[in-house]
Design a protein around this motif. Structure first.
Motif, PDB file in Angstrom:
ATOM      1  N   VAL A 362      22.365  25.836   1.946  1.00  0.00           N
ATOM      2  CA  VAL A 362      21.098  26.120   2.564  1.00  0.00           C
ATOM      3  C   VAL A 362      20.249  26.941   1.673  1.00  0.00           C
ATOM      4  CG1 VAL A 362      19.323  26.320   4.383  1.00  0.00           C
ATOM      5  CG2 VAL A 362      21.753  25.318   4.862  1.00  0.00           C
ATOM      6  N   TRP A 371      23.817  22.223   7.460  1.00  0.00           N
ATOM      7  CA  TRP A 371      22.268  21.580   7.771  1.00  0.00           C
ATOM      8  C   TRP A 371      22.259  21.221   9.157  1.00  0.00           C
ATOM      9  CZ3 TRP A 371      18.243  22.526   4.962  1.00  0.00           C
ATOM     10  CH2 TRP A 371      18.296  22.855   3.439  1.00  0.00           C
ATOM     11  N   ARG A 373      20.530  18.124  10.775  1.00  0.00           N
ATOM     12  CA  ARG A 373      19.622  17.060  10.403  1.00  0.00           C
ATOM     13  C   ARG A 373      19.226  16.487  11.636  1.00  0.00           C
ATOM     14  NH1 ARG A 373      22.105  11.905   7.521  1.00  0.00           N
ATOM     15  NH2 ARG A 373      22.548  11.504   9.894  1.00  0.00           N
ATOM     16  N   TRP A 402      14.780  19.022   8.759  1.00  0.00           N
ATOM     17  CA  TRP A 402      15.997  19.955   8.296  1.00  0.00           C
ATOM     18  C   TRP A 402      15.708  21.252   8.911  1.00  0.00           C
ATOM     19  CZ3 TRP A 402      20.068  17.134   6.265  1.00  0.00           C
ATOM     20  CH2 TRP A 402      19.717  15.931   5.560  1.00  0.00           C
ATOM     21  N   GLN A 450      14.722  19.732   1.971  1.00  0.00           N
ATOM     22  CA  GLN A 450      15.698  20.664   1.864  1.00  0.00           C
ATOM     23  C   GLN A 450      15.558  21.659   0.970  1.00  0.00           C
ATOM     24  OE1 GLN A 450      19.149  17.712   1.564  1.00  0.00           O
ATOM     25  NE2 GLN A 450      20.231  18.784   3.014  1.00  0.00           N
ATOM     26  N   SER A 451      14.665  21.316  -0.061  1.00  0.00           N
ATOM     27  CA  SER A 451      14.319  22.380  -1.209  1.00  0.00           C
ATOM     28  C   SER A 451      13.013  22.389  -1.499  1.00  0.00           C
ATOM     29  CB  SER A 451      15.262  22.032  -2.413  1.00  0.00           C
ATOM     30  OG  SER A 451      15.031  20.824  -2.781  1.00  0.00           O
ATOM     31  N   GLY A 458       9.957  22.647   2.167  1.00  0.00           N
ATOM     32  CA  GLY A 458      11.251  22.654   2.295  1.00  0.00           C
ATOM     33  C   GLY A 458      11.598  24.062   2.227  1.00  0.00           C
TER      34      GLY A 458
END
Length: 481
Positions: A362, A371, A373, A402, A450-451, A458
Motif C-alpha cells: 500500500v 488491502w 477491498r 480500497w 490503489q495508486s 488513490g
C-alpha cells in the motif's frame, strides 16, 4: 397473475376466539388477503424468506412503495401500501424487524406481528413461519417455530377486526405439523400459573422485549399512570413466557437530551481576545454577543433565562434559545455540521457491502498488512421523495473502494459499515464525473484506485483518513459513539 384464496377448499381450519386459522403450503406472494405480515432484519432489507418473495413478485413498483414507506415511517415496524401494485393481491405489507436477541424464540415477534395486524384493521391476514430456515440466520427447528407461533396466538383473547389468519410455508410438512399443533390450541397451559400476581401485566417495550410490571391496587381494571411503556391493550392474556426482564425506567428530573451543557458566563473573557470561547464573539445564529441574551439584553433576568450553552461534541457555543430552535429542525451544529442524533440517509434500499482482505503493498502505508477491498452493490429502483426526481427510475451500480489494512484503515472501515447501515454512503443524483443522470453518487468519498495519489482517487494520500472521518462526522458517524 393468478392468486390463491386461502379460504376456499381448505379442510384444515381451526376456530379460536372468533378467528378461523388455516394452513397452506406455497408462495406467500401468490395469496389473496388484506395484509401480509412478514419479518426482516432491523434495516428492513427484505432479502430473505417471505419478504424476499413478496419483493421479487412486486418488482420495481414494490421497491418504490417500499422506499416511500421507509422514508415516512414513524413506527417500530414498517407498513407498505401495495394496493396499487397489480402483481400483489394485498392492501399492505407489514414488516416486523427481528433482532439477534430473538434467535432462541420467536414468540415476541409473533405477538408483535399479530398486534400490528390488529392495529391496521384488516380482516384477512397471511403470515409465514419465522426463523425456521437458514435464510435469516436463526436456525429454529420447525417444531420449535410451530410451538412459538401457537403459544403467541394463545396469549390473545380477542383479535379485533381479524376474521381469517392463514399461516403459510413453502413446505407442506411444516404446515401439516402446525395444523396438528393448533388442533389443541385451547389446551395450552398458562405458564404464569394461577398463583401469579393478578396485578402483573404483560408489556412489550419499544424493542419488542416482554417483561412484567407489577401495578399496585386491588384490580388491574383501574386506570394506572406510570413512567415507561404503556400496558398491553385489552385483549391480551398474561404472557406465556417472559423472554427478558427489564426494570422500569427510573424517574428523571430532566428529560432534555444532553446535546449541550450550560456554561458560566463569568468563566469566559468578554473582550480583548480572539478565542473561540470568548463571549465577545456573537452567537452564530442570532449574531448578538454571547455576553447578552439572544435579544441583546443584559438584564440579570434575561441572562438567566437565556444562558450560553456549548455543544458536547464540539467547541461551538450558542444562546440556549437559539440552538433549541435550531435543533427542532435538525440536530446538527450549524457551524461544523456535526450531527447530534443518528440519521437515516437517502441511499437506496437493498444495497450490499462486502469486504475482503487482498495482499499487496500500500503506497504511503508501509506497515499495512495489505488491502481492505470494499465492494458496494446498489440495485436499480425508483426514486423516492428524498431524491432529486421522485418517481423516476434510477440506475444501479457496483463500486469498488480500497483501504489500507492497518489500524487507521480498520477504524475507517468500521465507520463506513455504520454509515452504510444508516444509508449514508450513496444518494441518487447526477454524476459530475460522467454527466449521467439519476445514478448512485458518493456522499462519503472513497478511494477507488490503489495508486495515483489524491488526483486519481488513490494512494498515497496522508490526509485521507482525516478527511473521510470529517465527512462521516457530518452525518453523525464518529469513533466516539
Amino acid at each position: 397473475m393468478e392468486t390463491i384464496d386461502f379460504r376456499m377448499n381448505n379442510p384444515r381450519n381451526v376456530d379460536f376466539h372468533g378467528v378461523t386459522f388455516s394452513f397452506h403450503a406455497g408462495n406467500i406472494a401468490t395469496f389473496d388477503a388484506d395484509t401480509a405480515v412478514v419479518s426482516s432484519d432491523p434495516q428492513f432489507s427484505m432479502r430473505n424468506g417471505a419478504a424476499r418473495a413478496i419483493s421479487d413478485r412486486g418488482g420495481l413498483p414494490f421497491r418504490a412503495a417500499f422506499e416511500v414507506a421507509l422514508a415516512t415511517n414513524d413506527r417500530d415496524y414498517l407498513v407498505i401500501d401495495v394496493s396499487e401494485i397489480d402483481t400483489l393481491s394485498f392492501t399492505n405489507i407489514i414488516v416486523i424487524p427481528v433482532r439477534a436477541r430473538h434467535r432462541n424464540s420467536m414468540r415476541v415477534i409473533y405477538r408483535m406481528a399479530l398486534k400490528a395486524a390488529i392495529d391496521n384493521g384488516h380482516e384477512r391476514v397471511v403470515m409465514p413461519l419465522i426463523g425456521c430456515d437458514d435464510s435469516g440466520g436463526f436456525h429454529i427447528s420447525v417444531h420449535q417455530g410451530c410451538r412459538d407461533l401457537k403459544e403467541a396466538v394463545s396469549t390473545f383473547s380477542q383479535f379485533g377486526p381479524i376474521r381469517d389468519i392463514c399461516f403459510i410455508d413453502t413446505s407442506s410438512g411444516t404446515t401439516d405439523e402446525l395444523a396438528q399443533m393448533f388442533e389443541s390450541l385451547d389446551d395450552l397451559p398458562n405458564i404464569l400459573g394461577a398463583s401469579q400476581d393478578p396485578g402483573a401485566l404483560p408489556v412489550v417495550n419499544d424493542d419488542g422485549i416482554e417483561f412484567l410490571r407489577n401495578i399496585p391496587g386491588p384490580s388491574v381494571q383501574n386506570e394506572i399512570a406510570f413512567d415507561g411503556p404503556p400496558p398491553a391493550p385489552i385483549g391480551f392474556n398474561p404472557i406465556v413466557e417472559v423472554v427478558d426482564v427489564v426494570a422500569p425506567r427510573p424517574d428523571r428530573e430532566d428529560d432534555t437530551p444532553k446535546y449541550w451543557k450550560v456554561v458560566d458566563r463569568t468563566e469566559f473573557p468578554t473582550a480583548g481576545t480572539s478565542s473561540d470561547e470568548s463571549l465577545a464573539n456573537p452567537c452564530p445564529i442570532c449574531l448578538c454577543d454571547l455576553a447578552t441574551s439572544s435579544l441583546g439584553k443584559s438584564d440579570p433576568a434575561d441572562l438567566e433565562s437565556d444562558p450560553v450553552v456549548k455543544l458536547v461534541d464540539c467547541i461551538h457555543m450558542f444562546h440556549l434559545t437559539c440552538i433549541t430552535q435550531c435543533f427542532e429542525n435538525k440536530k446538527q451544529c450549524p457551524m461544523c455540521m456535526r450531527q447530534y442524533e443518528n440519521t437515516v440517509g437517502s441511499q437506496p434500499a437493498h444495497g450490499k457491502m462486502t469486504v475482503r482482505n487482498v495482499p499487496g503493498r500500500v503506497p504511503g502505508h508501509p506497515r499495512a498488512a495489505g488491502w481492505l477491498r470494499i465492494k458496494y452493490s446498489i440495485p436499480i429502483g425508483i426514486q423516492t421523495p428524498r431524491h432529486i426526481r421522485p418517481g423516476v427510475p434510477h440506475a444501479g451500480t457496483t463500486r469498488t473502494a480500497w483501504l489500507p489494512d492497518d489500524e487507521g484503515g480498520r477504524e475507517v472501515l468500521g465507520l463506513l459499515r455504520r454509515a452504510f447501515d444508516q444509508r449514508h454512503i450513496f444518494t441518487i443524483g447526477d454524476s459530475i464525473t460522467t454527466g449521467q443522470k439519476n445514478v448512485p453518487v458518493w456522499v462519503i468519498h472513497h478511494k477507488t484506485s490503489q495508486s495515483g495519489g489524491p488526483t486519481d482517487f488513490g494512494y498515497p494520500d496522508p490526509d485521507y483518513y482525516d478527511r473521510v472521518k470529517e465527512e462521516l462526522a457530518q452525518v453523525g458517524i464518529t469513533s466516539d459513539d
